[in-house]
Design a protein around this motif. Structure first.
Motif, mmCIF file in Angstrom:
data_model
loop_
_atom_site.group_PDB
_atom_site.id
_atom_site.type_symbol
_atom_site.label_atom_id
_atom_site.label_comp_id
_atom_site.label_asym_id
_atom_site.label_seq_id
_atom_site.Cartn_x
_atom_site.Cartn_y
_atom_site.Cartn_z
ATOM 1 N N ARG A 64 -6.998 5.086 28.952
ATOM 2 C CA ARG A 64 -7.339 3.669 29.103
ATOM 3 C C ARG A 64 -7.871 3.136 27.779
ATOM 4 O O ARG A 64 -8.695 3.771 27.147
ATOM 5 N N THR A 66 -10.104 0.251 26.304
ATOM 6 C CA THR A 66 -11.075 -0.759 26.719
ATOM 7 C C THR A 66 -11.126 -1.890 25.693
ATOM 8 O O THR A 66 -10.862 -1.690 24.506
ATOM 9 N N ASN A 83 -6.314 -6.296 31.809
ATOM 10 C CA ASN A 83 -6.724 -6.049 33.186
ATOM 11 C C ASN A 83 -8.171 -6.509 33.336
ATOM 12 O O ASN A 83 -9.080 -5.941 32.736
ATOM 13 N N GLU A 84 -8.369 -7.535 34.135
ATOM 14 C CA GLU A 84 -9.689 -8.131 34.318
ATOM 15 C C GLU A 84 -10.338 -7.722 35.635
ATOM 16 O O GLU A 84 -11.361 -8.281 36.032
ATOM 17 N N SER A 85 -9.792 -6.731 36.322
ATOM 18 C CA SER A 85 -10.257 -6.401 37.666
ATOM 19 C C SER A 85 -11.702 -5.896 37.710
ATOM 20 O O SER A 85 -12.360 -6.011 38.735
ATOM 21 N N ARG A 86 -12.216 -5.358 36.613
ATOM 22 C CA ARG A 86 -13.590 -4.856 36.612
ATOM 23 C C ARG A 86 -14.606 -5.947 36.283
ATOM 24 O O ARG A 86 -15.806 -5.724 36.387
ATOM 25 N N ASP A 87 -14.135 -7.125 35.881
ATOM 26 C CA ASP A 87 -15.031 -8.238 35.568
ATOM 27 C C ASP A 87 -14.311 -9.559 35.861
ATOM 28 O O ASP A 87 -14.071 -10.364 34.966
ATOM 29 N N THR A 96 -17.832 -9.752 27.422
ATOM 30 C CA THR A 96 -17.669 -8.662 28.372
ATOM 31 C C THR A 96 -17.355 -7.365 27.639
ATOM 32 O O THR A 96 -16.871 -7.386 26.510
ATOM 33 N N ARG A 98 -16.008 -4.906 29.896
ATOM 34 C CA ARG A 98 -15.442 -4.264 31.073
ATOM 35 C C ARG A 98 -13.932 -4.451 31.227
ATOM 36 O O ARG A 98 -13.349 -3.987 32.192
ATOM 37 N N TYR A 99 -13.273 -5.114 30.297
ATOM 38 C CA TYR A 99 -11.824 -5.273 30.379
ATOM 39 C C TYR A 99 -11.130 -4.038 29.834
ATOM 40 O O TYR A 99 -11.668 -3.327 28.992
ATOM 41 N N TYR A 100 -9.908 -3.830 30.295
ATOM 42 C CA TYR A 100 -9.070 -2.798 29.693
ATOM 43 C C TYR A 100 -7.620 -3.257 29.734
ATOM 44 O O TYR A 100 -7.284 -4.233 30.403
#
Length: 154
Positions: A64, A66, A83-87, A96, A98-100
């Motif tokens: 992954r 980040t 991928n914004e699913s974690r934030d 942030t 928390r994106y990857y």
């Protein structure tokens, strides 16, 4: 022609009551160019090394990548591949870590950053070693690392 809309009039005034500048998207600057900023990207890796050292090294792929930094810059550079699913629902002016990315190729991330006018200004990597078996220290060693690259656009 009728009177201007009250909503439009409010949007064109600054808090001090004077006329405000143009409304900007989060990734624009006042001169119409792209906004400056930093985007760090990082990844973790691990690989075992046997007794024959580099002859046995088996590298794992990057799991992954980040992405840190201002939300608006990350979205501008990486678009649908972010991928914004974690934030989720992070406001564009906020930061942030928390994106990857939805892909696992560093070269692809570097290309997207370069195409958006960013250049690398720093990088750092750390590594640690642990024995695969706590009873027999002559066996394989597991190395883990974290690498981070910092990109800037002026």
């Amino acid at each position: 022609a009728g009177a201007p809309s009250p909503t439009l009039e409010l949007a064109s005034r600054s808090p001090s009551g004077g006329a405000a500048g143009p409304l900007l998207t989060p990734s624009q600057s006042l001169d119409g160019g792209r906004r400056s900023g930093y985007i760090p990207i990082g990844y973790r890796g691990s690989y075992p090394i046997g007794r024959d050292a580099q002859a046995d090294a088996k590298f794992r792929r990057v799991a992954r990548i980040t992405v840190c930094g201002k939300t608006s810059l990350a979205k501008e550079v990486f678009g649908d591949t972010l991928n914004e699913s974690r934030d989720p629902d992070r406001p564009p002016e906020r930061y942030t870590s928390r994106y990857y990315l939805k892909f696992n190729f560093l070269e692809q991330a570097f290309d997207k950053l370069s195409d958006s006018g960013f250049h690398m200004v720093a990088c750092s990597s750390t590594g640690t070693c642990a024995f695969a078996s706590s009873t027999d220290q002559s066996e394989d060693k597991i190395w883990t690392s974290y690498t981070e690259y910092v990109f800037c656009r002026e």
